[in-house]
Design an enzyme around this catalytic site. Structure first.
Site, PDB file in Angstrom:
ATOM      1  N   HIS A  78       0.813  -1.217   0.000  1.00 51.56           N
ATOM      2  CA  HIS A  78       0.000   0.000   0.000  1.00 51.56           C
ATOM      3  C   HIS A  78       0.851   1.275   0.000  1.00 51.56           C
ATOM      4  O   HIS A  78       0.309   2.376  -0.130  1.00 51.56           O
ATOM      5  CB  HIS A  78      -0.929   0.026   1.222  1.00 51.56           C
TER       6      HIS A  78
ATOM      7  N   ASP B 223      -2.974 -10.296  -2.826  1.00 50.93           N
ATOM      8  CA  ASP B 223      -3.508  -9.911  -1.527  1.00 50.93           C
ATOM      9  C   ASP B 223      -4.988  -9.565  -1.697  1.00 50.93           C
ATOM     10  O   ASP B 223      -5.439  -9.199  -2.793  1.00 50.93           O
ATOM     11  CB  ASP B 223      -2.729  -8.699  -1.008  1.00 50.93           C
TER      12      ASP B 223
ATOM     13  N   HIS C 173      -6.460  -7.005  -0.672  1.00 52.88           N
ATOM     14  CA  HIS C 173      -6.612  -5.565  -0.874  1.00 52.88           C
ATOM     15  C   HIS C 173      -5.809  -5.108  -2.091  1.00 52.88           C
ATOM     16  O   HIS C 173      -4.773  -5.675  -2.415  1.00 52.88           O
ATOM     17  CB  HIS C 173      -6.157  -4.807   0.379  1.00 52.88           C
TER      18      HIS C 173
ATOM     19  N   ASP D 157      -4.519 -13.114   3.135  1.00 54.94           N
ATOM     20  CA  ASP D 157      -5.766 -12.649   3.725  1.00 54.94           C
ATOM     21  C   ASP D 157      -6.970 -12.937   2.844  1.00 54.94           C
ATOM     22  O   ASP D 157      -8.082 -12.470   3.136  1.00 54.94           O
ATOM     23  CB  ASP D 157      -5.681 -11.156   4.064  1.00 54.94           C
TER      24      ASP D 157
END
Length: 754
Positions: free
Chosen positions: A394, A428, A430, A517
């Site tokens: 991120h 991931d 996200h 995740d």
């Protein structure tokens, strides 16, 4: 000290140097080998269709990268056997168990590939077949060596018959059952012999000879020569089925200094411990100590002011205290505040990624880990895993957030990009907004992210499908935003889309942002992936056959974190050690191409850039191409200009501009056709013509005119039109300039009405 490793291709400089040494060994040790056969080694690695075998090359080298020996194995996956093509040592390198180490490695590879037998040739050890005492002794030594593994010549067949009159010293075909208890069956042996003679010796063995030899195999089971040098009970049985090469594992040993003791802060040290506890006993990994790398590798992807802020702010924080951003510069980003408690919001994208004393040191050591893992890839290792925290995907060029401070994937990709194209695959839950931001205007690094749709998943404001890159990077960012409820089978379908795009890009390296995740029950995700799904995903990624660096990202359900990681790496290693045949890029060259007729406000600039890239047009012509799009935007159909746009993954790769010729009934002009240089000779131009002709036909047109220059530079253009069915109508001499006439072509068509 020697290390045995596999060479997959000749892309890396370290492997290019090793191949040079291998070829030199062959030239000095085997003077009768044709030079062209030696020169073909690199091609055999790149092109498994050369002999319809997959070539596996193992080398034994010193720590200073001097090749002491090598072995080349041919794998036939359909029939299910391996053929030992070469095993050789450098001059002066015999003894010390090098030959045994190489052959042990060959057997381990063959078992790992699921081979039902290992075959090879060995010159005869009988005096009546070889009358040179020196050579005879060498042959006997070799067969004695192989007998220690249970490998013996096949007998009672015509395999040793001369191919041509006068041929002498014909070799035995030797069979190593790899400690399998069942005998060599006739049907299998015939398939093996036919494959060897028809593929490896295609230029030497005529079809009649092949049929004679194959037919001479009559006994079932096939007979092997009795042990001559070794007692049967002394045969070694040491074959291991696991992959020869372990995955390099680089761990951020100081990650636990970054520990935020607050309820709900899931990015905790227990994550790494949970993964290590399961992975280390598996035998899949080789632990590598991280090395120190300069800060320049960080500032190659992050603005120096962000790096300086993080270093200073973390150092100034009291022990055990955390500062969370709470004010963000929505109005004036050019005037950063001086107050430290406010300044964090200037560099951060959320309210839950804190500044504390140990955030910077932990993130900095994580960078050392990923660059150590990347350097292992450049040193010839096929796979490396950087198990680090805090995560990184991120972190943008000038912002941190999402528990991330430095973008580990981007730093690794930048480091590897000096040696070839890189693809980043972010799996991931996200969106990988960091690497998207950093590489958004670059075409040498492809960024792909599969993630929860930003309508419900962090970071919410990025990750939409239409975000495809800008400028030079147009088409080199791919987002696959997925629904809130998703199981493993549906996820795999979208992963296949991403992998197909990677194959089309044809990179030299792959960086995987490994988020776990996506698992069922993860507190930060909503998907339902199980252990079997992680293994299937790892297998799919391994089938790319690319040098792969894996960087740990998310994954917060500690109960299943380690087991899911192991399942993923089990799948990855199953094919990564023995990668599938690479898909030739040309076979998928037009995959992902979409067609549209509408023009957008971005198209004038995109068309101008595309026309300029072709190299065929002057600056004033490029400007005309832009103006025609602008006129279409301003006047619509009244402009008289219509367009067919071809985009691949969001990048404009070709277009046509056409329109009805005023004062005619059914005649149209093809004003422009341009194709991106990456797509020349790949069928896109012809597809554009076909799509455009269909639209003209639908509009009632039955004649299409197109013109081009008479200059030699445009010979290929003229040939293209002619191959598409356009006939020469006339030439207007000296139209553009003296000696440069206008060549006019025409194509007549039937309208849809007939």
């Amino acid at each position: 000290m020697l290390k045995i490793r596999r060479i997959y291709d000749d892309i890396l400089s370290v492997d290019q140097e090793a191949l040079k040494q291998i070829k030199q060994i062959l030239r000095t040790r085997f003077s009768d080998v044709p030079p062209e056969e030696i020169d073909q080694i690199s091609e055999k690695l790149r092109n498994p269709f050369k002999q319809r075998f997959r070539t596996i090359l193992l080398i034994a080298e010193t720590m200073r990268r001097r090749v002491q020996g090598f072995t080349m194995l041919l794998h036939e996956p359909v029939i299910g056997f391996c053929y030992l093509d070469w095993i050789a040592t450098a001059k002066g390198s015999t003894g010390g168990g090098l030959g045994s180490a190489l052959y042990d490695s060959v057997r381990a590879e063959a078992v790992g590939l699921g081979a039902k037998g290992l075959f090879f040739e060995c010159l005869p050890d009988e005096r009546d077949a070889c009358d040179d005492p020196t050579i005879l002794k060498q042959n006997r030594d070799r067969l004695r060596f192989y007998e220690r593994y249970g490998a013996r010549p096949i007998i009672d067949t015509a395999y040793e018959n001369p191919v041509k009159p006068g041929d002498t010293c014909m070799p035995h075909l030797v069979y190593d059952g790899l400690d399998r208890t069942e005998p060599l069956r006739l049907r299998f042996a015939r398939k093996v012999v036919r494959a060897v003679l028809e593929r490896k010796y295609a230029a030497y063995c005529p079809p009649r000879y092949v049929e004679t030899v194959v037919a001479s195999f009559r006994d079932d089971p096939v007979n092997l020569r009795p042990f001559r040098y070794v007692k049967p009970d002394a045969v070694r049985t040491t074959v291991e089925s696991r992959s020869l090469e372990q995955i390099a594992l680089v761990v951020n040993a100081n990650h636990d200094i970054h520990h935020v003791h607050e309820r709900g802060y899931v990015e905790a040290p227990v994550r790494v411990r949970s993964i290590l506890k399961v992975l280390e006993p598996s035998g899949l990994f080789a632990r590598i100590n991280p090395r120190l790398f300069a800060e320049k590798y960080i500032t190659a992807v992050h603005d120096s002011d962000l790096v300086n802020y993080l270093r200073r702010a973390c150092k100034e924080m009291p022990e055990g205290k955390s500062l969370y951003p709470y004010i963000f510069p929505l109005r004036n980003k050019t005037r950063p505040p001086k107050e430290p408690s406010v300044l964090s919001g200037y560099y951060c994208i959320d309210t839950f990624t804190p500044i504390n004393k140990n955030a910077y040191p932990a993130a900095r050591q994580g960078v050392n880990c990923i660059l150590t893992a990347a350097s292992e890839i450049l040193a010839g290792r096929r796979m490396a895993y950087a198990l680090v925290r805090p995560p990184g995907h991120h972190a943008e060029r000038r912002a941190f957030g999402g528990f991330c401070y430095f973008n580990n994937n981007a730093i690794a990709a930048q480091y590897l990009s000096a040696h070839g194209k890189v693809a980043i695959l972010d799996i991931d839950y996200h969106h990988g907004n960091g690497q998207q931001d950093i590489f958004y205007r670059r075409s040498d690094v492809l960024t792909i992210s599969l993630h929860g749709h930003p309508t419900f998943a962090y970071p919410y404001f990025t990750g939409f499908e239409e975000e495809c890159g800008e400028g030079e990077g147009e088409g080199f960012n791919m987002n696959l935003p997925l629904p809130e409820k998703l199981d493993g089978a549906c996820y795999l379908k979208d992963l296949d889309k991403a992998l197909r795009r990677i194959r089309q890009f044809n990179p030299q390296f792959l960086v995987v942002a490994l988020g776990l995740d996506t698992a069922k029950g993860d507190p930060t995700g909503t998907w339902q992936l199980l252990g079997k799904d992680f293994e299937a995903n790892g297998r799919r990624i391994g089938e790319l056959g690319l040098p792969t660096l894996l960087v740990q990202e998310g994954g917060y359900r500690v109960r299943t974190l380690g087991s899911n990681a192991l399942r993923f790496f089990t799948g990855l290693a199953a094919t990564g050690a023995h990668p599938q045949t690479k898909h030739p890029p040309d076979k998928e060259r037009l995959h992902g191409v979409k067609w549209r007729r509408e023009v957008t406000s971005q198209d004038p600039e995109r068309v101008g850039r595309l026309v300029d890239l072709t190299g065929f047009f002057h600056p004033e012509e490029v400007e005309v191409a832009r103006e025609l799009v602008q006129e279409r935007l301003a006047k619509g159909d009244l402009s008289g200009y219509h367009f067919m746009m071809a985009e691949q993954y969001g990048r404009l790769v070709g277009y046509t501009c056409y329109g009805p010729i005023p004062c005619t009934q059914k005649s149209f002009d093809l004003y422009w056709i341009a194709v991106h240089p990456d797509f020349h000779r790949k069928g896109l131009g012809r597809r554009l013509i076909v799509e455009t002709e269909a639209l003209i036909r639908k509009s009632g047109g039955n004649r299409i005119y197109v013109d081009t220059s008479q200059r030699d530079q445009y010979a290929s253009t003229r040939a293209f039109y002619e191959s598409c069915g356009y006939r020469l109508e006339t030439v207007l001499k000296d139209f553009y300039a003296p000696g440069d006439g206008k060549v006019i072509y025409c194509k007549e068509m039937l309208t849809e009405q007939g």
